[in-house]
Write a protein that holds these residues in place. Structure first.
Motif, PDB file in Angstrom:
ATOM      1  N   TRP A 142       0.837  -1.204   0.000  1.00  0.00           N
ATOM      2  CA  TRP A 142       0.000   0.000   0.000  1.00  0.00           C
ATOM      3  C   TRP A 142       0.871   1.253   0.000  1.00  0.00           C
ATOM      4  N   VAL A 143       1.835   1.302   0.906  1.00  0.00           N
ATOM      5  CA  VAL A 143       2.719   2.463   0.992  1.00  0.00           C
ATOM      6  C   VAL A 143       3.622   2.530  -0.244  1.00  0.00           C
ATOM      7  N   GLU A 144       4.110   1.376  -0.693  1.00  0.00           N
ATOM      8  CA  GLU A 144       4.979   1.339  -1.876  1.00  0.00           C
ATOM      9  C   GLU A 144       4.259   1.851  -3.105  1.00  0.00           C
ATOM     10  N   ALA A 145       2.963   1.545  -3.211  1.00  0.00           N
ATOM     11  CA  ALA A 145       2.194   2.027  -4.362  1.00  0.00           C
ATOM     12  C   ALA A 145       2.122   3.550  -4.363  1.00  0.00           C
ATOM     13  N   GLN A 146       1.991   4.154  -3.185  1.00  0.00           N
ATOM     14  CA  GLN A 146       1.975   5.611  -3.113  1.00  0.00           C
ATOM     15  C   GLN A 146       3.341   6.199  -3.476  1.00  0.00           C
ATOM     16  N   LEU A 147       4.400   5.541  -3.039  1.00  0.00           N
ATOM     17  CA  LEU A 147       5.744   6.032  -3.343  1.00  0.00           C
ATOM     18  C   LEU A 147       6.049   5.946  -4.834  1.00  0.00           C
ATOM     19  N   THR A 148       5.806   4.781  -5.434  1.00  0.00           N
ATOM     20  CA  THR A 148       6.148   4.600  -6.851  1.00  0.00           C
ATOM     21  C   THR A 148       5.183   5.324  -7.775  1.00  0.00           C
ATOM     22  N   ALA A 149       4.095   5.865  -7.234  1.00  0.00           N
ATOM     23  CA  ALA A 149       3.224   6.724  -8.042  1.00  0.00           C
ATOM     24  C   ALA A 149       3.875   8.079  -8.291  1.00  0.00           C
ATOM     25  N   GLN A 150       4.924   8.396  -7.521  1.00  0.00           N
ATOM     26  CA  GLN A 150       5.650   9.651  -7.716  1.00  0.00           C
ATOM     27  C   GLN A 150       6.630   9.498  -8.875  1.00  0.00           C
ATOM     28  N   PRO A 151       6.654  10.409  -9.821  1.00  0.00           N
ATOM     29  CA  PRO A 151       7.519  10.266 -11.010  1.00  0.00           C
ATOM     30  C   PRO A 151       9.005  10.122 -10.690  1.00  0.00           C
ATOM     31  N   ASP A 152       9.458  10.631  -9.548  1.00  0.00           N
ATOM     32  CA  ASP A 152      10.883  10.579  -9.226  1.00  0.00           C
ATOM     33  C   ASP A 152      11.323   9.262  -8.597  1.00  0.00           C
ATOM     34  N   LEU A 158      13.369   1.920   1.294  1.00  0.00           N
ATOM     35  CA  LEU A 158      14.524   1.879   0.406  1.00  0.00           C
ATOM     36  C   LEU A 158      14.023   2.360  -0.952  1.00  0.00           C
ATOM     37  N   LEU A 159      14.670   3.372  -1.519  1.00  0.00           N
ATOM     38  CA  LEU A 159      14.169   4.012  -2.736  1.00  0.00           C
ATOM     39  C   LEU A 159      15.205   3.992  -3.853  1.00  0.00           C
ATOM     40  N   VAL A 160      14.732   3.772  -5.077  1.00  0.00           N
ATOM     41  CA  VAL A 160      15.559   3.838  -6.277  1.00  0.00           C
ATOM     42  C   VAL A 160      15.082   5.033  -7.104  1.00  0.00           C
ATOM     43  N   PRO A 161      15.959   6.007  -7.362  1.00  0.00           N
ATOM     44  CA  PRO A 161      15.529   7.183  -8.133  1.00  0.00           C
ATOM     45  C   PRO A 161      15.223   6.825  -9.576  1.00  0.00           C
ATOM     46  N   ALA A 162      14.269   7.544 -10.164  1.00  0.00           N
ATOM     47  CA  ALA A 162      13.869   7.277 -11.545  1.00  0.00           C
ATOM     48  C   ALA A 162      14.712   8.042 -12.551  1.00  0.00           C
ATOM     49  N   ARG A 163      15.374   9.107 -12.105  1.00  0.00           N
ATOM     50  CA  ARG A 163      16.194   9.890 -13.020  1.00  0.00           C
ATOM     51  C   ARG A 163      17.317  10.568 -12.251  1.00  0.00           C
ATOM     52  N   ALA A 164      18.251  11.107 -12.982  1.00  0.00           N
ATOM     53  CA  ALA A 164      19.461  11.637 -12.356  1.00  0.00           C
ATOM     54  C   ALA A 164      19.170  12.798 -11.417  1.00  0.00           C
ATOM     55  N   ASP A 165      18.174  13.613 -11.740  1.00  0.00           N
ATOM     56  CA  ASP A 165      17.885  14.779 -10.910  1.00  0.00           C
ATOM     57  C   ASP A 165      16.684  14.564  -9.994  1.00  0.00           C
ATOM     58  N   ALA A 187      13.362  13.412  -1.539  1.00  0.00           N
ATOM     59  CA  ALA A 187      12.744  13.987  -0.342  1.00  0.00           C
ATOM     60  C   ALA A 187      11.370  14.571  -0.673  1.00  0.00           C
ATOM     61  N   ALA A 188      11.291  15.299  -1.777  1.00  0.00           N
ATOM     62  CA  ALA A 188      10.011  15.884  -2.178  1.00  0.00           C
ATOM     63  C   ALA A 188       9.016  14.796  -2.572  1.00  0.00           C
ATOM     64  N   ALA A 189       9.516  13.744  -3.218  1.00  0.00           N
ATOM     65  CA  ALA A 189       8.634  12.647  -3.629  1.00  0.00           C
ATOM     66  C   ALA A 189       8.055  11.931  -2.412  1.00  0.00           C
ATOM     67  N   VAL A 190       8.881  11.695  -1.406  1.00  0.00           N
ATOM     68  CA  VAL A 190       8.397  11.047  -0.181  1.00  0.00           C
ATOM     69  C   VAL A 190       7.365  11.938   0.503  1.00  0.00           C
ATOM     70  N   ALA A 191       7.627  13.226   0.534  1.00  0.00           N
ATOM     71  CA  ALA A 191       6.676  14.149   1.148  1.00  0.00           C
ATOM     72  C   ALA A 191       5.332  14.120   0.421  1.00  0.00           C
ATOM     73  N   ALA A 192       5.370  14.056  -0.899  1.00  0.00           N
ATOM     74  CA  ALA A 192       4.128  14.004  -1.683  1.00  0.00           C
ATOM     75  C   ALA A 192       3.367  12.714  -1.413  1.00  0.00           C
ATOM     76  N   ALA A 193       4.086  11.599  -1.312  1.00  0.00           N
ATOM     77  CA  ALA A 193       3.437  10.319  -1.011  1.00  0.00           C
ATOM     78  C   ALA A 193       2.842  10.335   0.390  1.00  0.00           C
ATOM     79  N   ARG A 253       2.835   6.827   7.353  1.00  0.00           N
ATOM     80  CA  ARG A 253       3.757   7.684   6.613  1.00  0.00           C
ATOM     81  C   ARG A 253       5.203   7.238   6.788  1.00  0.00           C
ATOM     82  N   VAL A 254       5.988   7.480   5.743  1.00  0.00           N
ATOM     83  CA  VAL A 254       7.394   7.080   5.735  1.00  0.00           C
ATOM     84  C   VAL A 254       8.198   8.065   6.569  1.00  0.00           C
ATOM     85  N   ALA A 255       8.851   7.544   7.614  1.00  0.00           N
ATOM     86  CA  ALA A 255       9.600   8.414   8.519  1.00  0.00           C
ATOM     87  C   ALA A 255      11.048   8.595   8.094  1.00  0.00           C
ATOM     88  N   GLY A 256      11.579   7.654   7.365  1.00  0.00           N
ATOM     89  CA  GLY A 256      12.958   7.738   6.914  1.00  0.00           C
ATOM     90  C   GLY A 256      13.141   6.931   5.648  1.00  0.00           C
TER      91      GLY A 256
END
Length: 683
Positions: A368-378, A395-402, A406-412, A421-424
């Motif tokens: 459930w939480v992972e789906a919210q995270l990977t819905a973020q483009p970054d 544990l996060l894998v970025p989608a692009r170099a830039d 942090a902003a993506a986690v906040a949006a999720a 909510r993801v604390a770290g």
């Protein structure tokens, strides 16, 4: 149930000239031709000495793979279907477990009687351990599932179904191929590279979307990652696929917002649920329902109920068992947590074994939480953990170099209740089947990921991949690199690339010797360098031979000057070895060898096909790519054994610098006009 060949003959009688198989890259096969080809091959199989051992099937999508599947089914010879992305070790394990004939002379073959009676197909999933079990399925079971799919979907959707999931994946075989054969549609089965899937785990979604339009595809089966990629391309480019009447999505839970975005683009998406043991499909949404998040009602061959602890239990058509282990009677405990609503729809809410219980006593499904995270483009990939902690972490894998993680986690987090909510979070390297952290159909191997990233200190090689990932993504974003991997470069551009390759490869052994001279007190590294020197000696001559075979002037290349970017890269390497920690050389090894693997696996064949060049023009890329796959395994063991933080820091620094410098070499190459691509539009 009658065999598929009888059904195919029925189609041949009523529509002999209609296309049954369309490989796109070669002539299509009509129903009449297919009936003959399947019967002939089945007869040959029946006359061969197979015993009870399965026939190993490890082919790319196409006519040969499709006809062989059908012929084995008709001849009642079990098929051991191995996905093309399986490692050699996985393939050996599967073959040895089944006791079949193989090309691997070192495989010990147990008695074939360990397969349950009536086995028509053995499917090895990646499993939760390093030694997965082979699931055995009967022909009647698979065809019953396929028939249920046709009944639920409707034969009117039997238009042009395109195979996108990797060959050997049961979901595509049963619900795509067999169902299309039963319904009388056209099975479009191009080689994966033609559909933007030269690497099925790093698809070219732009190419995929365009091919689906060009080939007039009407139905697909996707995993959520493929759906997300297509949606992103369609949103960005404005491309639409109005001919699609069915897009079935399974393999993992689909984020509700992704379903909404897909449907807003006109994609007729239906979410489903299934397991290998049940022939890949258990339930599917109906076309007349719009209940986002539901996996639909169970199909006709299955019944579902919920155990007191929330686990989904299934009854109905089932697998025969696994190799050496017949299936236990009674309902199948799926390991999935879910519910059934008042209208009989099945809802999947997570995995029983993956449930997180926080120190506040809250139960959280990580999916459930992972789906919210990977819905973020970054965010490309995410694994949530935190059993026993106050809050979950990721544990996060970025989608692009830039990517701004942090902003993506906040949006999720803004879409999640406070307790979930993801604390770290921590940035890590991609999860792939090659590193054992992802199954073939895209599921996270949670225990393996935990062992790699959460237990004690991660291995240095994993850290190296994680800390250079953004540099690699920048490198892969260079237009010349992207064009080379896609094969859309001119012959002159390829020759120019070989010129620069010769100028830096001829320094490989001297650079090794320079590093060796400064590491005489390091016997562990001396042994590795000696092995590299022996292996790499003379490789620059391969490049000159490739230049000649490609129509270039090898003698002119030998006396030419390197481009400024190439000279800068080589000079930097010498300077770093001579003035700093000479162990830094292994950072250069990491970059050049990992890049050559990608160029060899994805670029060489594409360039060869587009330019019509002979194999002799690619000896360096193809041979070096095969060597470097072995080298990378050796390299990982070597650097993981390094205990000095100074060595590790030097290797990491050099790797990051080399990604930039090597990228500069590619960027300095002029891009000529590439030959027009033949899109192989089906007639």
């Amino acid at each position: 149930m009658n065999g598929l060949l009888e059904t195919i003959r029925g189609h041949a009688a009523s529509r002999p000239r209609q296309v049954a198989l369309d490989p796109v890259v070669s002539a299509p096969v009509t129903w009449s031709e297919l009936a003959t080809q399947v019967a002939d091959m089945a007869s040959r199989f029946a006359n061969e000495e197979h015993g009870a051992r399965p026939h190993v099937l490890r082919l790319d999508h196409g006519i040969e793979e499709a006809v062989t599947e059908l012929a084995l089914l008709e001849a009642r010879i079990p098929a051991l279907s191995l996905p093309t992305f399986f490692t050699e070790e996985q393939a050996r394990h599967a073959i040895a477990t089944c006791g079949t004939e193989s090309a691997y002379s070192s495989v010990s073959l147990p008695a074939p009687s360990r397969m349950p009676l009536g086995t028509a197909r053995v499917t090895f999933t990646s499993g939760s351990t390093g030694t997965p079990k082979g699931v055995c399925l009967s022909a009647s079971h698979m065809l019953a599932v396929a028939a249920s799919v046709v009944e639920a979907v409707g034969a009117e959707h039997a238009g042009r179904h395109c195979a996108l999931l990797p060959p050997g994946i049961l979901l595509e075989t049963v619900a795509g191929f067999f169902a299309t054969m039963l319904a009388g549609g056209t099975y479009v089965c191009p080689p994966q590279a033609e559909a933007g899937l030269a690497d099925p785990f790093r698809p070219d979604f732009a190419a995929m979307a365009q091919r689906l339009a060009d080939w007039r595809i009407t139905s697909l089966i996707l995993v959520p990652e493929y759906l997300a990629g297509l949606v992103a391309v369609m949103e960005r480019t404005g491309l639409r696929l109005p001919l699609l009447t069915l897009v079935a999505v399974g393999g993992a839970r689909v984020p509700v917002d992704l379903l909404a975005r897909a449907r807003a683009l006109g994609l007729p998406v239906r979410q489903g649920y299934g397991l290998t043991e049940c022939g890949s499909v258990v339930s599917l949404e109906r076309a007349d329902e719009d209940v986002p998040g539901s996996a639909g009602r169970p199909l006709g061959h299955m019944k579902a109920r919920i155990a007191p602890d929330g686990e989904i239990l299934l009854e109905g058509e089932m697998f025969l068992g696994t190799i050496g282990e017949p299936r236990e009677p009674g309902p199948l405990a799926t390991g999935d947590i879910g519910r059934i609503d008042d209208d009989g729809r099945l809802w999947i809410e997570g995995r029983k074994s993956a449930l997180i219980v926080t120190s506040f006593g809250r139960n959280i499904s990580p999916e459930w939480v992972e789906a919210q995270l990977t819905a973020q483009p970054d965010i490309a990939q995410a694994m949530v953990h935190g059993d026993g902690l106050a809050a979950v972490e990721a544990l996060l894998v970025p989608a692009r170099a830039d990517a701004d993680l942090a902003a993506a986690v906040a949006a999720a987090n803004a879409e999640l209740p406070a307790y979930a909510r993801v604390a770290g979070w921590r940035e890590v390297a991609p999860f792939t089947p090659a590193n054992g952290l992802l199954t073939g159909n895209g599921r996270l191997r949670r225990k393996a990921i935990e062992a790699a990233w959460l237990a004690d200190k991660p291995r240095f090689f994993d850290e190296l991949e994680a800390q250079t990932l953004r540099d690699r993504l920048r490198f892969l974003g260079i237009p010349q690199v992207r064009a080379g991997l896609a094969g859309t470069i001119s012959r002159q551009t390829y020759i120019d690339y070989l010129h620069q390759a010769w100028h830096h490869v001829r320094h490989t052994v001297p650079l090794m010797q320079a590093a060796r001279a400064r590491l005489l007190d390091r016997p562990d590294l001396l042994a590795a360098l000696d092995e590299y020197i022996e292996e790499e000696t003379g490789h620059e001559e391969w490049i000159l031979a490739d230049i000649a075979a490609a129509g270039g002037d090898a003698d002119a290349a030998r006396v030419s000057d390197p481009a400024p970017a190439t000279r800068a890269m080589v000079e930097h390497a010498y300077r770093a070895i001579e003035e700093g920690n000479p162990a830094c050389f292994f950072g250069m090894v990491y970059v050049l060898e990992s890049v050559s693997v990608a160029l060899a696996q994805r670029g060489a064949s594409a360039v060869a096909e587009n330019l019509g060049l002979p194999p002799e023009a690619f000896t360096y890329l193809t041979s070096h790519g095969a060597l470097d796959q072995d080298h990378m395994a050796f390299f990982a063991g070597l650097v993981n054994a390094l205990e000095s933080e100074g060595d590790r820091a030097a290797i990491l620094r050099m790797a990051r610098e080399m990604f930039g410098l090597f990228g500069g070499v590619f960027a300095s190459i002029e891009m000529g006009d590439a030959p027009m691509e033949d899109k192989h539009v089906a007639a």
